[in-house]
Design a protein around this motif. Structure first.
Motif, PDB file in Angstrom:
ATOM      1  N   THR A  38       0.843  -1.043   0.043  1.00  0.00           N
ATOM      2  CA  THR A  38       0.017  -0.138   0.136  1.00  0.00           C
ATOM      3  C   THR A  38       0.715   1.215   0.195  1.00  0.00           C
ATOM      4  O   THR A  38       0.398   2.314   0.409  1.00  0.00           O
ATOM      5  CB  THR A  38      -1.028   0.085   1.169  1.00  0.00           C
ATOM      6  N   MET A  39       2.169   1.230  -0.478  1.00  0.00           N
ATOM      7  CA  MET A  39       2.968   2.369  -0.366  1.00  0.00           C
ATOM      8  C   MET A  39       3.679   2.444  -1.679  1.00  0.00           C
ATOM      9  O   MET A  39       4.697   2.324  -2.107  1.00  0.00           O
ATOM     10  CB  MET A  39       3.860   2.333   0.510  1.00  0.00           C
ATOM     11  N   PRO A  40       2.832   2.634  -2.727  1.00  0.00           N
ATOM     12  CA  PRO A  40       3.326   2.758  -4.181  1.00  0.00           C
ATOM     13  C   PRO A  40       4.026   4.038  -4.414  1.00  0.00           C
ATOM     14  O   PRO A  40       3.823   5.326  -3.829  1.00  0.00           O
ATOM     15  CB  PRO A  40       2.081   3.005  -4.888  1.00  0.00           C
ATOM     16  N   CYS A  41       5.079   3.911  -5.469  1.00  0.00           N
ATOM     17  CA  CYS A  41       5.956   5.182  -5.795  1.00  0.00           C
ATOM     18  C   CYS A  41       5.238   5.971  -6.849  1.00  0.00           C
ATOM     19  O   CYS A  41       4.793   5.151  -7.961  1.00  0.00           O
ATOM     20  CB  CYS A  41       7.324   4.773  -5.942  1.00  0.00           C
ATOM     21  N   LEU A  42       5.556   6.922  -7.106  1.00  0.00           N
ATOM     22  CA  LEU A  42       5.226   7.899  -8.151  1.00  0.00           C
ATOM     23  C   LEU A  42       6.354   8.908  -8.519  1.00  0.00           C
ATOM     24  O   LEU A  42       6.946   9.179  -7.556  1.00  0.00           O
ATOM     25  CB  LEU A  42       3.862   8.785  -8.217  1.00  0.00           C
ATOM     26  N   ILE A  43       6.622   8.937  -9.695  1.00  0.00           N
ATOM     27  CA  ILE A  43       7.781   9.987 -10.250  1.00  0.00           C
ATOM     28  C   ILE A  43       7.045  11.120 -10.876  1.00  0.00           C
ATOM     29  O   ILE A  43       6.276  11.062 -11.842  1.00  0.00           O
ATOM     30  CB  ILE A  43       8.715   9.110 -11.167  1.00  0.00           C
ATOM     31  N   ILE A  44       7.654  12.243 -10.412  1.00  0.00           N
ATOM     32  CA  ILE A  44       6.909  13.786 -10.787  1.00  0.00           C
ATOM     33  C   ILE A  44       8.079  14.172 -11.663  1.00  0.00           C
ATOM     34  O   ILE A  44       9.300  14.287 -11.307  1.00  0.00           O
ATOM     35  CB  ILE A  44       6.660  14.685  -9.882  1.00  0.00           C
ATOM     36  N   LYS A  45       7.924  14.485 -12.925  1.00  0.00           N
ATOM     37  CA  LYS A  45       8.995  15.172 -13.766  1.00  0.00           C
ATOM     38  C   LYS A  45       8.253  16.413 -14.582  1.00  0.00           C
ATOM     39  O   LYS A  45       7.062  16.387 -14.703  1.00  0.00           O
ATOM     40  CB  LYS A  45       9.039  14.159 -15.009  1.00  0.00           C
ATOM     41  N   MET A  46       9.126  17.487 -14.431  1.00  0.00           N
ATOM     42  CA  MET A  46       8.719  18.849 -15.208  1.00  0.00           C
ATOM     43  C   MET A  46       9.484  18.834 -16.564  1.00  0.00           C
ATOM     44  O   MET A  46      10.707  18.372 -16.634  1.00  0.00           O
ATOM     45  CB  MET A  46       9.326  19.774 -14.288  1.00  0.00           C
ATOM     46  N   ASN A  47       8.361  19.180 -17.589  1.00  0.00           N
ATOM     47  CA  ASN A  47       9.008  19.184 -18.772  1.00  0.00           C
ATOM     48  C   ASN A  47      10.168  20.537 -19.096  1.00  0.00           C
ATOM     49  O   ASN A  47      10.101  21.252 -18.460  1.00  0.00           O
ATOM     50  CB  ASN A  47       7.757  19.585 -19.745  1.00  0.00           C
ATOM     51  N   ARG A  48      10.668  20.034 -20.076  1.00  0.00           N
ATOM     52  CA  ARG A  48      11.860  21.258 -20.362  1.00  0.00           C
ATOM     53  C   ARG A  48      11.421  22.214 -21.169  1.00  0.00           C
ATOM     54  O   ARG A  48      10.699  22.096 -22.202  1.00  0.00           O
ATOM     55  CB  ARG A  48      12.791  20.141 -21.144  1.00  0.00           C
ATOM     56  N   ILE A  49      11.976  23.575 -20.801  1.00  0.00           N
ATOM     57  CA  ILE A  49      11.905  24.721 -21.519  1.00  0.00           C
ATOM     58  C   ILE A  49      13.376  25.395 -21.782  1.00  0.00           C
ATOM     59  O   ILE A  49      13.894  25.706 -20.663  1.00  0.00           O
ATOM     60  CB  ILE A  49      10.962  25.873 -20.981  1.00  0.00           C
ATOM     61  N   ILE A  50      13.720  25.777 -22.866  1.00  0.00           N
ATOM     62  CA  ILE A  50      14.977  26.229 -23.203  1.00  0.00           C
ATOM     63  C   ILE A  50      15.186  27.404 -22.450  1.00  0.00           C
ATOM     64  O   ILE A  50      14.468  28.326 -22.770  1.00  0.00           O
ATOM     65  CB  ILE A  50      15.241  26.172 -24.573  1.00  0.00           C
ATOM     66  N   GLY A  51      16.266  27.492 -21.722  1.00  0.00           N
ATOM     67  CA  GLY A  51      16.430  28.734 -21.106  1.00  0.00           C
ATOM     68  C   GLY A  51      15.852  29.165 -19.746  1.00  0.00           C
ATOM     69  O   GLY A  51      16.015  30.477 -19.314  1.00  0.00           O
ATOM     70  N   PHE A  52      14.774  28.260 -19.370  1.00  0.00           N
ATOM     71  CA  PHE A  52      13.736  28.581 -18.274  1.00  0.00           C
ATOM     72  C   PHE A  52      14.507  28.464 -16.985  1.00  0.00           C
ATOM     73  O   PHE A  52      15.275  27.417 -16.802  1.00  0.00           O
ATOM     74  CB  PHE A  52      12.613  27.604 -18.378  1.00  0.00           C
ATOM     75  N   LEU A  53      14.420  29.672 -16.204  1.00  0.00           N
ATOM     76  CA  LEU A  53      14.929  29.470 -14.772  1.00  0.00           C
ATOM     77  C   LEU A  53      13.679  29.558 -13.748  1.00  0.00           C
ATOM     78  O   LEU A  53      12.848  30.487 -13.964  1.00  0.00           O
ATOM     79  CB  LEU A  53      15.726  30.867 -14.334  1.00  0.00           C
ATOM     80  N   PRO A  54      13.261  28.319 -13.089  1.00  0.00           N
ATOM     81  CA  PRO A  54      12.181  28.367 -12.334  1.00  0.00           C
ATOM     82  C   PRO A  54      11.943  29.391 -11.296  1.00  0.00           C
ATOM     83  O   PRO A  54      10.820  29.707 -10.733  1.00  0.00           O
ATOM     84  CB  PRO A  54      12.241  26.941 -11.721  1.00  0.00           C
ATOM     85  N   SER A  55      12.979  29.833 -10.733  1.00  0.00           N
ATOM     86  CA  SER A  55      12.816  30.799  -9.463  1.00  0.00           C
ATOM     87  C   SER A  55      13.979  32.121  -9.689  1.00  0.00           C
ATOM     88  O   SER A  55      15.141  31.641  -9.896  1.00  0.00           O
ATOM     89  CB  SER A  55      13.056  30.074  -8.249  1.00  0.00           C
ATOM     90  N   SER A  56      13.413  33.133  -9.318  1.00  0.00           N
ATOM     91  CA  SER A  56      14.499  34.204  -9.196  1.00  0.00           C
ATOM     92  C   SER A  56      14.782  34.541  -7.822  1.00  0.00           C
ATOM     93  O   SER A  56      15.652  35.490  -7.426  1.00  0.00           O
ATOM     94  CB  SER A  56      14.114  35.668  -9.658  1.00  0.00           C
ATOM     95  N   ASN A  57      14.309  33.825  -6.835  1.00  0.00           N
ATOM     96  CA  ASN A  57      14.593  33.819  -5.323  1.00  0.00           C
ATOM     97  C   ASN A  57      15.524  32.840  -4.937  1.00  0.00           C
ATOM     98  O   ASN A  57      15.259  31.613  -5.003  1.00  0.00           O
ATOM     99  CB  ASN A  57      13.008  33.993  -4.611  1.00  0.00           C
ATOM    100  N   ASN A  58      16.644  33.190  -4.496  1.00  0.00           N
ATOM    101  CA  ASN A  58      17.789  32.319  -4.279  1.00  0.00           C
ATOM    102  C   ASN A  58      17.520  31.908  -2.916  1.00  0.00           C
ATOM    103  O   ASN A  58      18.321  30.943  -2.497  1.00  0.00           O
ATOM    104  CB  ASN A  58      19.041  33.108  -4.393  1.00  0.00           C
ATOM    105  N   LYS A  59      16.683  32.318  -2.016  1.00  0.00           N
ATOM    106  CA  LYS A  59      16.602  31.878  -0.752  1.00  0.00           C
ATOM    107  C   LYS A  59      15.493  30.717  -0.670  1.00  0.00           C
ATOM    108  O   LYS A  59      15.319  29.911   0.320  1.00  0.00           O
ATOM    109  CB  LYS A  59      15.895  32.964   0.279  1.00  0.00           C
TER     110      LYS A  59
END
Length: 291
Positions: free
Chosen positions: A175-196
């Protein structure tokens, strides 16, 4: 009363066609003199040479001005889409259904994950570079052979008990299945501007909260490290591997729950009604095995 038109014989028609091909009376070939055929042939030859040259020049200018490593214009989402594995979905919604009591059922799920993670084996990442964690990996120059850029390695072991290295069932026989989460690619994309703040995956239970005992994340806290960004494209980074986050759900009760997993970062939106997979993925997880 009009007279009927005289019907011509086959021989007469052949004679007329032969006269059309070559008329000896006025020296014409198919209605034109040889001199005119030379002129018209030269005209069309020059016409097609000019048209071909202009077309070739336009293609050359286009290819010369294009960057082979990144598109000049992108019509993709401003925020990346998010997917979940195993991708054994239902017909209408993302419905991951398995039976922990049926070996054929959970083997299908575990095989799907094992196939998906094959590129993440250590022996497949011999050309990947160990990067400085916690910082974006900017590369202005092509420093590797074949005019490419380096890619950060993502060892499968980072996924802990969901790596398949120690448990080939990925938890689908219980009853403890694993799931894999993947984010698609975007050329040059930076997910966050907050370094903290950390770029991480967070899953919430939309319905059936009483059926979820706990949710675990691998790597720890579901972090997608900054060193895997930015992505420079498949031509520049042929050995690039997406950072992954494994989510292990402890199902109890009726063993069914609807969850939403999203990538949390200030540049990733997830509330676009028209793009249901932008920044997040909603899915139903169901275990049909014995309760």
């Amino acid at each position: 009363m009009a007279t009927l038109k005289e019907k011509r014989t086959c021989g007469q028609r052949c004679e007329d066609f032969g006269r059309f091909v070559w008329n000896s009376d006025n020296g014409t070939l198919m209605g034109r003199t040889p001199e005119k055929w030379v002129y018209i042939s030269l005209y069309y030859a020059a016409f097609y040479v000019v048209m071909t040259s202009l077309f070739s020049l336009a293609i050359w200018v286009l290819m010369y001005t294009l960057d082979p490593y990144a598109p000049d214009y992108q019509d993709r989402l401003l925020s990346p889409g998010v997917m979940v594995w195993p991708d054994k979905y239902g017909e209408e919604h993302v419905e991951i259904t398995y039976n922990s009591s049926d070996k054929h059922s959970w083997t299908k799920m575990s095989s799907c994950l094992d196939t998906f993670l094959k590129p993440y084996k250590d022996d497949k990442q011999t050309e990947c570079d160990n990067c400085t964690k916690g910082t974006y990996f900017f590369q202005k120059h092509f420093t590797t052979p074949n005019n490419t850029k380096k890619s950060c390695s993502f060892p499968r072991s980072l996924l802990g008990p969901c790596s398949g290295l120690h448990d080939s069932t990925f938890g689908y026989n219980c009853t403890m299945p694993c799931l894999i989460i993947k984010m698609n690619r975007i050329i040059g994309f930076l997910p966050s501007s907050n370094n903290k703040s950390q770029i991480h995956v967070n899953c919430t239970v939309l319905s059936g909260k009483e059926n979820v005992k706990k949710i675990e994340y691998y790597p720890d806290k579901g972090i997608m490290d900054r060193s895997y960004f930015p992505y420079y494209g498949n031509l520049a980074q042929p050995h690039y591997l997406n950072p992954l986050v494994a989510v292990r759900v402890d199902l109890v009760g009726k063993q069914q729950a609807k969850l939403q997993c999203r990538v949390v970062a200030d540049k990733i939106s997830y509330q676009n009604f028209h793009e249901p997979y932008e920044g997040k993925v909603d899915f139903t997880l169901t275990n049909l095995g014995n309760h």
